[in-house]
Design a protein around this motif. Structure first.
Motif, PDB file in Angstrom:
ATOM      1  N   ASP A   1       0.823  -1.209   0.000  1.00  0.00           N
ATOM      2  CA  ASP A   1       0.000   0.000   0.000  1.00  0.00           C
ATOM      3  C   ASP A   1       0.860   1.263   0.000  1.00  0.00           C
ATOM      4  OD1 ASP A   1      -2.568  -1.264   0.103  1.00  0.00           O
ATOM      5  OD2 ASP A   1      -2.158  -1.781   2.187  1.00  0.00           O
TER       6      ASP A   1
ATOM      7  N   LYS B   1      -1.917  -4.597  -5.235  1.00  0.00           N
ATOM      8  CA  LYS B   1      -3.294  -5.009  -4.937  1.00  0.00           C
ATOM      9  C   LYS B   1      -4.214  -4.584  -6.054  1.00  0.00           C
ATOM     10  CE  LYS B   1      -3.152  -4.942   0.114  1.00  0.00           C
ATOM     11  NZ  LYS B   1      -3.735  -4.331   1.328  1.00  0.00           N
TER      12      LYS B   1
ATOM     13  N   ASN C   1      -4.882  -0.994  -7.181  1.00  0.00           N
ATOM     14  CA  ASN C   1      -3.782  -0.141  -6.745  1.00  0.00           C
ATOM     15  C   ASN C   1      -2.898   0.203  -7.926  1.00  0.00           C
ATOM     16  OD1 ASN C   1      -1.980   1.247  -5.149  1.00  0.00           O
ATOM     17  ND2 ASN C   1      -0.946  -0.579  -4.396  1.00  0.00           N
TER      18      ASN C   1
END
Length: 438
Positions: A303, A433, A436
């Motif tokens: 992230d 992800k 993302n």
């Protein structure tokens, strides 16, 4: 972003065609019979051919991109952006020359390959072709556990471990991290000292301008370190202690010099101190007569957020002024050291780690604001008897693969920190992800 498709590489297929069945064609929802294939920074237009012998969600293409470039047979993710088919991830890794020449020494870097997939190419700056936008290097075949040489397009993300020229960095600046790969002590102190909160966690530090600046420092701090601003591994560090009118000067080789007055001090420093030096207050961190400090590692995750990836304590040999590799008695897990030497229970250890994380990440983010592109960093720090945290310096080019040849206590942190940068690199490519994207 839908990554539920499988890429089939067919060497017999025309390199300008892409095959899929009617159902998959309808699912990808493109309004043309041409697709732009994106592999790393290379792109090419392919014509779509409907072939119902191709299974659902399978896309067949030739591995040959051009006369020079090919797609190695590896597990890939893929996704569509309009009529663009992205295949990857394609990640570049610039290691030190020693390890590039012996890639098998870096196998631990690839221990999380099953999470990353795609093409990871190790290359050196001299192997960049700026005209063809290609790199020459080695990629890992995970099944054969072999490194295979080839020529590949520019990658979508580059993990750097060397000193790069500005010209080379500019080639990858939108996807490069760990550049610049070093921050000297003066730069670190300057950045921290400008931050209203962080400067409280830095030992009193001044730039050495003359003997007068040193004597003034000693009036407020009875013992100080003299540190060359741009050297590592403890080289050139001196420790100076004032007792009455006399001084005791120690170096990193266990040598001590007794100096009776200011004139003798001035004379020896004129011989021993060359270049830019910092004066830094000594913070008490001795346990049973041995200096102890900590190195804490930080990485960015999928992230793109910082997390604490490892913590180790460095216990110096008795009488040493530094705790670098040659002067070290041993290392141990940071958490264990806090329990054993600071007598903290597990709950208090975790609370202290949270404080270390908060302060260190604030410091790292300030470094980033000053122009650094980072995906990993280490912070050297001291914890005093009152459990106050003191930041000493940031390490952007910390020992990594080098530790593989050291003792077991040195290697303990490696399985966590060595593969971590490729997780962040994958996020930068847009193949992290789902959703993302870069």
């Amino acid at each position: 972003m839908n990554m539920d498709y499988t890429i089939r590489l067919d060497k017999q297929l025309d390199s300008n065609l892409l095959l899929l069945n009617e159902s998959t064609f309808e699912e990808i929802n493109v309004n043309t019979h041409q697709i732009v294939l994106q592999f790393g920074k290379f792109s090419k237009v392919l014509s779509i051919i409907i072939n119902d012998r191709i299974p659902d969600k399978v896309i067949a293409i030739s591995p040959y991109l051009s006369d020079q470039l090919f797609i190695p047979e590896l597990p890939y993710d893929c996704y569509f952006e309009g009529n663009r088919l992205n295949i990857g991830p394609v990640i570049g890794f610039i290691p030190q020359k020693k390890f590039y020449n012996n890639p098998k020494e870096m196998m631990m870097r690839f221990s999380r390959y099953n999470e990353i997939k795609g093409l990871i190419v190790m290359f050196r700056p001299k192997k960049i072709d700026r005209f063809r936008h290609t790199i020459e290097g080695y990629y890992l075949d995970p099944e054969k556990k072999q490194f295979i040489k080839g020529i590949f397009p520019y990658p979508n993300a580059v993990f750097n471990r060397v000193r790069l020229s500005k010209q080379t960095a500019a080639l990858f600046i939108d996807s490069l991290f760990n550049y610049p790969n070093n921050i000297n002590k003066l730069k670190f102190w300057s950045i921290m000292n400008e931050h209203s909160e962080l400067k409280a966690y830095i030992p009193k530090t001044l730039e050495l301008t003359d003997t007068k600046s040193l004597l003034n420092m000693l009036n407020s701090c009875s013992s100080i370190y003299l540190k060359p601003y741009n050297k590592s591994q403890g080289r050139g560090i001196l420790h100076l202690k004032k007792t009455g009118e006399s001084y005791l000067l120690k170096d990193g080789s266990f040598n001590s010099i007794f100096l009776r007055n200011d004139e003798e001090l001035k004379e020896i420093l004129s011989k021993r101190v060359k270049g830019t030096y910092l004066l830094q207050q000594e913070v008490g961190s001795k346990i049973s007569g041995k200096k102890i400090d900590f190195r804490v590692y930080f990485h960015k995750d999928e992230d793109r957020k910082w997390y604490l990836s490892g913590m180790e304590s460095k216990i110096a040999k008795e009488g040493s002024i530094i705790s670098n590799f040659k002067n070290r008695d041993h290392m141990m897990q940071g958490e264990k050291a806090l329990e054993e030497f600071y007598h903290l229970n597990p709950d208090k250890v975790e609370k202290l780690k949270e404080r270390i994380f908060d302060i260190s990440v604030k410091a790292i983010k300030e470094i980033e604001k000053s122009g650094y592109l980072l995906g990993e960093a280490a912070m050297d720090l001291i914890i005093d008897s009152e459990l106050k945290i003191w930041l000493l310096e940031a390490q952007l080019n910390f020992a990594a693969e080098k530790k593989l040849a050291r003792s077991e206590d040195e290697r303990r942190v490696l399985p966590t920190i060595l593969p971590a940068p490729f997780i962040y690199a994958k996020a930068l490519t847009g193949f992290g992800k789902k959703g993302n994207s870069h």
